[in-house]
Design a protein around this motif. Structure first.
Motif, PDB file in Angstrom:
ATOM      1  N   GLY A 237       0.814  -1.214   0.000  1.00 57.77           N
ATOM      2  CA  GLY A 237       0.000   0.000   0.000  1.00 57.77           C
ATOM      3  C   GLY A 237       0.845   1.261   0.000  1.00 57.77           C
ATOM      4  N   ASN A 238       1.886   1.261   0.826  1.00 57.80           N
ATOM      5  CA  ASN A 238       2.741   2.441   0.917  1.00 57.80           C
ATOM      6  C   ASN A 238       3.486   2.683  -0.385  1.00 57.80           C
ATOM      7  OD1 ASN A 238       5.559   3.674   1.617  1.00 57.80           O
ATOM      8  ND2 ASN A 238       4.183   4.313   3.264  1.00 57.80           N
ATOM      9  N   VAL A 239       4.030   1.617  -0.961  1.00 58.98           N
ATOM     10  CA  VAL A 239       4.762   1.748  -2.225  1.00 58.98           C
ATOM     11  C   VAL A 239       3.818   2.245  -3.325  1.00 58.98           C
ATOM     12  CG1 VAL A 239       5.850   0.410  -4.068  1.00 58.98           C
ATOM     13  CG2 VAL A 239       6.601   0.105  -1.708  1.00 58.98           C
ATOM     14  N   THR A 240       2.618   1.672  -3.377  1.00 58.61           N
ATOM     15  CA  THR A 240       1.658   2.057  -4.415  1.00 58.61           C
ATOM     16  C   THR A 240       1.250   3.516  -4.263  1.00 58.61           C
ATOM     17  OG1 THR A 240       0.836  -0.205  -4.400  1.00 58.61           O
ATOM     18  CG2 THR A 240      -0.542   1.429  -5.481  1.00 58.61           C
ATOM     19  N   LEU A 241       0.985   3.922  -3.024  1.00 61.09           N
ATOM     20  CA  LEU A 241       0.589   5.312  -2.769  1.00 61.09           C
ATOM     21  C   LEU A 241       1.692   6.284  -3.214  1.00 61.09           C
ATOM     22  CD1 LEU A 241      -1.546   7.136  -1.260  1.00 61.09           C
ATOM     23  CD2 LEU A 241      -0.024   7.007   0.708  1.00 61.09           C
ATOM     24  N   LYS A 242       2.924   5.976  -2.835  1.00 61.16           N
ATOM     25  CA  LYS A 242       4.026   6.867  -3.198  1.00 61.16           C
ATOM     26  C   LYS A 242       4.334   6.811  -4.696  1.00 61.16           C
ATOM     27  CE  LYS A 242       6.119   7.083   1.361  1.00 61.16           C
ATOM     28  NZ  LYS A 242       7.032   6.377   2.287  1.00 61.16           N
ATOM     29  N   ALA A 243       4.149   5.632  -5.292  1.00 63.92           N
ATOM     30  CA  ALA A 243       4.325   5.535  -6.750  1.00 63.92           C
ATOM     31  C   ALA A 243       3.290   6.424  -7.443  1.00 63.92           C
ATOM     32  CB  ALA A 243       4.190   4.087  -7.212  1.00 63.92           C
ATOM     33  N   ALA A 244       2.060   6.396  -6.938  1.00 64.79           N
ATOM     34  CA  ALA A 244       1.002   7.229  -7.518  1.00 64.79           C
ATOM     35  C   ALA A 244       1.375   8.710  -7.423  1.00 64.79           C
ATOM     36  CB  ALA A 244      -0.325   6.963  -6.808  1.00 64.79           C
ATOM     37  N   GLU A 245       1.923   9.102  -6.285  1.00 66.37           N
ATOM     38  CA  GLU A 245       2.359  10.491  -6.128  1.00 66.37           C
ATOM     39  C   GLU A 245       3.486  10.820  -7.110  1.00 66.37           C
ATOM     40  OE1 GLU A 245       1.480  10.514  -1.301  1.00 66.37           O
ATOM     41  OE2 GLU A 245       3.539  10.681  -2.036  1.00 66.37           O
ATOM     42  N   GLY A 246       4.394   9.854  -7.266  1.00 69.59           N
ATOM     43  CA  GLY A 246       5.526  10.053  -8.185  1.00 69.59           C
ATOM     44  C   GLY A 246       5.060  10.220  -9.622  1.00 69.59           C
ATOM     45  N   ILE A 247       4.083   9.444 -10.016  1.00 67.82           N
ATOM     46  CA  ILE A 247       3.556   9.559 -11.376  1.00 67.82           C
ATOM     47  C   ILE A 247       2.850  10.901 -11.526  1.00 67.82           C
ATOM     48  CG2 ILE A 247       1.996   8.592 -13.089  1.00 67.82           C
ATOM     49  CD1 ILE A 247       2.506   5.863 -11.801  1.00 67.82           C
ATOM     50  N   GLY A 248       2.130  11.303 -10.493  1.00 66.41           N
ATOM     51  CA  GLY A 248       1.465  12.610 -10.522  1.00 66.41           C
ATOM     52  C   GLY A 248       2.468  13.722 -10.812  1.00 66.41           C
ATOM     53  N   ARG A 249       3.609  13.667 -10.144  1.00 68.25           N
ATOM     54  CA  ARG A 249       4.642  14.687 -10.369  1.00 68.25           C
ATOM     55  C   ARG A 249       5.239  14.585 -11.767  1.00 68.25           C
ATOM     56  NH1 ARG A 249       6.896  13.105  -5.429  1.00 68.25           N
ATOM     57  NH2 ARG A 249       5.476  13.953  -3.877  1.00 68.25           N
ATOM     58  N   LEU A 250       5.422  13.349 -12.235  1.00 62.95           N
ATOM     59  CA  LEU A 250       5.971  13.151 -13.584  1.00 62.95           C
ATOM     60  C   LEU A 250       5.012  13.696 -14.640  1.00 62.95           C
ATOM     61  CD1 LEU A 250       8.034  11.925 -15.562  1.00 62.95           C
ATOM     62  CD2 LEU A 250       6.949   9.701 -15.241  1.00 62.95           C
TER      63      LEU A 250
END
Lengths: 347, 347
Positions: A237-250
């Motif tokens: 869950g934590n990895v997915t949440l942060k990955a989602a944030e990372g994609i948002g920034r990208l």
């Protein structure tokens, strides 16, 4: 009815420079609220002076002489720093002086101290963090656990599903919200042993009409909105949440770069600024800030450590709503009814 | 030098309707290639006729009487369907008739059959799937494992790191590419026991100058491009990959909706179509299709099950490049040098 929230002002990457402006803005927007600011009193009062907000009757300051650092080992946060702003803020909930507490501090420490001070609800082995992510349907997808429990057994994931269902029922007014179990495929044969065993528990609940279990979902289903709730362990869950944030920034970075490329694309961006703004708002991680720590005998809301004032204010709002809709009482009732350990007659 | 690739034409959600047009397009783009199409001969030849490509001298058809279904249990795929298109395509690699094999079939079955037919390389316990994701630097982030191993021990993750480093060295011409270990925080105290123990192994390699270990990375670092390689278990990797695809679709859906909202935003989209197209290309999952199964005594490339012809063609290209840059030989050499079990003198 006034609802009082306690705030760990020292937590997060930015501390009082973010938490206090957020608290002041929240007070303006929510006239039925009162806030207790917890932290080093000098620092908190200095920030209030800076914001010209020293004398607000809906705001009080409680001194705490220590603070939990982001890299403090759990033992230090829990056993050595007994007067940390985080702990004092949680104790205000325990003592009934606040209806909920908000902190942007170290997740592990927040969970450990919350469990120690508040204790878990009867029938709950491990509290979990539940937050919202955007989806194609425009309704939020609630996901848990987002980082409290990095190693989970099937009965933990089972309890997360029940708690998620209660939270979504209370906050969204949905009867029997649908639950998906995050996996590497939708087929029953997919996944690791923990997930397969969890699916069996949830299928049983579904068969008995207790929960609305959809089945396995995959990573993409979170953002499709296939189910109201997605259940997983805290590592995934934590990895997915942060990955989602990372994609948002990208996405933001790439869109900005492409629209700044030529006078024509800059004109396009100017004409389309409304569309671009609304697009950006959909993905603004601030809007989704504020994870609920579910399964404790008191409401605790975890803000992202890097939250800015807008995002931290969302976390305060989340705690206010949870208190207002009486999530805690609903959780207690429904857990007592649903959890096998407290309702052996259901088996 | 001609490079021959074998293709499991029956795999994936769409089978020959996707794999054969992709193969034909690939042949046109890569004159130094030859392809062996494996599947039900009647079906394959019918599709070739439909595409008016029955008589291409660089193309041959090998009959396989069975096919692995997406929901076949491993035992069925491995033990009952001995003449499946997937297995026959892999056997062509084993027999030296093809330099690599591509399949869009069931990941678990592909890995199990590849391991059975090809065997793993000396020093490798478990092969892993490695693929690319976009990042803010514009260089790809290589991530593994993406779904082959849903339960991992530290030495498995350690081997994934070594194999990822070799692949990136070979394909990107990078000396000592940087390796990040996917975790729920960057601090050493974060994570589950498996990840903490893996970090120790990688720190040792780094100290000995064998690998370039950056340390823990979080979900957002994948898309920042913090490291060239991100290592994780197959459960986390698969969920993250599919979540990324899901967000990609949500972004496209939301952008399209917002730009279609009014005549003004439609005009903006028209003027900015170049920017929007380049933006879309950056995130096109087709471009990143084709995961390498690393650690086998032969090259096998896994395509996304839902791939369209463009995406499947990317997977064929990936296998062609891996064969051309002699990834297999470089892996064998560097694994023999780096893996503790085959180089005890290094300890």
């Amino acid at each position: 009815m006034t609802i009082t929230i306690s705030i760990d002002c020292m937590g997060g990457d930015h501390g009082p420079a973010v938490t206090i402006p957020a608290a002041l803005s929240f007070l303006q927007h929510y006239p039925e609220s009162e806030l207790i600011l917890v932290g080093l009193e000098d620092v908190v009062r200095a920030e209030l002076r800076k914001c010209k907000a020293e004398h607000n009757p809906r705001l009080s300051v409680v001194h705490a002489s220590e603070m939990v650092e982001m890299d403090d080992p759990l033992e230090v946060a829990l056993r050595k720093k007994k007067d940390s702003s985080m702990r004092v803020a949680i104790e205000l909930v325990k003592d009934g002086k606040a209806a909920a507490c908000v902190s942007a501090g170290n997740t592990g420490a927040l969970m450990a101290i919350s469990r120690y001070v508040l204790k878990t609800m009867p029938g709950v082995d491990r509290p979990a963090i539940c937050s919202m992510l955007p989806n194609q349907k425009g309704t939020p997808t609630y996901m848990l656990d987002l980082g409290a429990n990095v190693d989970c057994e099937p009965h933990h994931l089972h309890q997360f599903a029940i708690m998620g269902a209660v939270l979504v029922s209370a906050l969204e007014g949905k009867d029997k919200p649908s639950i998906g179990l995050l996996n590497v495929g939708t087929e029953d044969i997919k996944g690791n042993e923990v997930v397969k065993a969890t699916a069996k528990l949830l299928q049983d609940d579904h068969a008995r009409g207790k929960l609305n279990f959809y089945g396995n979902v995959e990573g993409n289903d979170i953002f499709k909105g296939t189910t109201d709730i997605v259940v997983c362990d805290g590592f995934v869950g934590n990895v997915t949440l942060k990955a989602a944030e990372g994609i948002g920034r990208l996405v933001k970075h790439t869109l900005t770069k492409e629209f700044k490329r030529s006078p024509l694309t800059m004109l396009a961006a100017l004409l389309g600024r409304g569309a671009l703004k609304r697009f950006g708002d959909t993905f603004n991680p601030s809007r989704y800030n504020g994870g609920s720590l579910l399964g404790l005998r008191g409401l605790v809301i975890k803000s992202h450590g890097g939250a800015d004032a807008v995002a931290f204010e969302w976390a305060i709002k989340r705690s206010f709503d949870a208190a207002k809709y009486n999530v805690q009482a609903q959780l207690a009732t429904m857990i007592a009814e649903l959890m096998p350990s407290t309702a052996p007659g259901d088996q």
